[in-house]
Design an enzyme around this catalytic site. Structure first.
Site, PDB file in Angstrom:
ATOM      1  N   GLY A 166      44.049  37.044  30.103  1.00  0.00           N
ATOM      2  CA  GLY A 166      43.860  37.208  28.714  1.00  0.00           C
ATOM      3  C   GLY A 166      43.515  35.818  27.967  1.00  0.00           C
ATOM      4  O   GLY A 166      43.139  35.129  28.626  1.00  0.00           O
ATOM      5  N   SER A 200      45.079  34.654  35.981  1.00  0.00           N
ATOM      6  CA  SER A 200      44.322  33.931  34.896  1.00  0.00           C
ATOM      7  C   SER A 200      45.412  33.232  33.964  1.00  0.00           C
ATOM      8  O   SER A 200      46.036  32.383  34.186  1.00  0.00           O
ATOM      9  CB  SER A 200      43.691  34.785  34.254  1.00  0.00           C
ATOM     10  OG  SER A 200      42.615  34.400  33.283  1.00  0.00           O
ATOM     11  N   ALA A 201      45.640  33.892  32.808  1.00  0.00           N
ATOM     12  CA  ALA A 201      46.431  33.142  31.683  1.00  0.00           C
ATOM     13  C   ALA A 201      47.897  33.352  32.529  1.00  0.00           C
ATOM     14  O   ALA A 201      48.596  32.265  32.088  1.00  0.00           O
ATOM     15  CB  ALA A 201      46.363  33.950  30.426  1.00  0.00           C
ATOM     16  N   HIS A 251      39.469  30.438  37.458  1.00  0.00           N
ATOM     17  CA  HIS A 251      38.036  30.847  37.306  1.00  0.00           C
ATOM     18  C   HIS A 251      37.278  29.746  37.366  1.00  0.00           C
ATOM     19  O   HIS A 251      36.310  29.342  36.639  1.00  0.00           O
ATOM     20  CB  HIS A 251      37.760  31.472  35.990  1.00  0.00           C
ATOM     21  CG  HIS A 251      38.866  32.485  35.575  1.00  0.00           C
ATOM     22  ND1 HIS A 251      38.888  33.963  36.139  1.00  0.00           N
ATOM     23  CD2 HIS A 251      39.677  32.596  34.521  1.00  0.00           C
ATOM     24  CE1 HIS A 251      39.809  34.499  35.470  1.00  0.00           C
ATOM     25  NE2 HIS A 251      40.251  33.557  34.495  1.00  0.00           N
ATOM     26  N   GLU A 253      37.681  32.044  42.103  1.00  0.00           N
ATOM     27  CA  GLU A 253      37.858  33.470  42.326  1.00  0.00           C
ATOM     28  C   GLU A 253      37.819  33.949  43.568  1.00  0.00           C
ATOM     29  O   GLU A 253      37.222  33.410  44.560  1.00  0.00           O
ATOM     30  CB  GLU A 253      36.450  34.115  41.505  1.00  0.00           C
ATOM     31  CG  GLU A 253      36.102  33.807  40.017  1.00  0.00           C
ATOM     32  CD  GLU A 253      37.071  33.937  39.049  1.00  0.00           C
ATOM     33  OE1 GLU A 253      38.208  33.521  39.136  1.00  0.00           O
ATOM     34  OE2 GLU A 253      36.972  34.990  38.212  1.00  0.00           O
TER      35      GLU A 253
END
Length: 236
Positions: free
Chosen positions: A90, A122-123, A159, A194
């Site tokens: 997020g 991710s985050a 990413h 990714e």
């Protein structure tokens, strides 16, 4: 001993949430009946409850129950007693802000260092690095500090995208932005593409997946590293 999976993303194009990682997660969390989920990053402004419901469905495939950290009256105790922990993706600025506001950043670091299995995407992977300064996210809120867990001896750029030579976009590439970071900071940065993740066992940090990762160091030419490379050398 640290046991971490640090993934670039939760979802590959055309796949379901965490689907590409399921076989690895089954092994990683084999001794955990319940996963504590940290939903603070809230992608797209989704509610904590709705985000946790998505994660609950994904982990049901490997027979794990999930509870959201927001469901506990005392988040510090929840962190201390967790069997396994997952921090989802997020907005990293929001995630870091809430970890500090709820006074769990340092306690999260301690329990992972002591062996509680951890998954980040991710985050949730960004915060495993020394700082959050190489996130791709918009600064929608002002965190008390850019300092994060420091469980890895470098920063991450999840990413990570290579420059598209056919694109008419004239803005900065990811590589350019990381070079801007290195104009003021000495911390190495790993661009994680990714479908790639880092498997951390103790001091070993092994690149997993089918793709190479790009490694950036201040005043050095960036390099590609192959899957199965131990990235612990970046801390030396």
């Amino acid at each position: 001993m640290k046991k971490m999976l640090i993934a670039s993303t939760s979802t590959l194009h055309g796949g379901n949430y965490l689907e590409y990682l399921v076989p690895t997660l089954e092994i990683h969390f084999k001794d955990c009946s319940e996963i504590l989920f940290i939903p603070y990053a809230r992608p797209g402004g989704i509610s904590h409850d709705d985000y946790t419901a998505i994660v609950r469905l994904a982990f049901a495939k490997i027979n794990k129950t999930v509870k959201g950290l927001h469901e506990f009256e005392n988040p510090i105790h929840a962190i201390e007693n967790a069997h396994g922990i997952f921090t989802g993706g997020g907005n990293t600025f929001l995630l870091v802000t809430q970890l500090y506001q709820n006074q769990v950043m340092e306690r999260l670091k301690q329990v992972v260092e002591n062996g509680t299995p951890y998954l980040g995407s991710s985050a949730g992977s960004n915060i495993a690095g020394l700082t959050m300064q190489t996130t791709n996210d918009m600064p929608i809120i002002y965190p008390p500090s850019f300092k994060t867990l420091g469980l890895l001896p470098f920063n991450l750029n999840p990413h990570y995208l290579d420059a598209d030579l056919q694109s008419k976009h004239m803005g900065e590439t990811r590589e350019t932005r990381i070079k801007e970071f290195h104009a003021f900071n000495t911390i190495p940065v790993v661009g994680l593409r990714e479908g790639s993740w880092l498997q951390v066992t103790g001091e070993k940090i092994i690149l997993k997946g089918n793709l190479t990762a790009r490694v950036f160091k201040q005043n050095n030419t960036s390099i590609e590293v192959e899957p199965e490379t131990d990235l612990a050398f970046l801390g030396k």
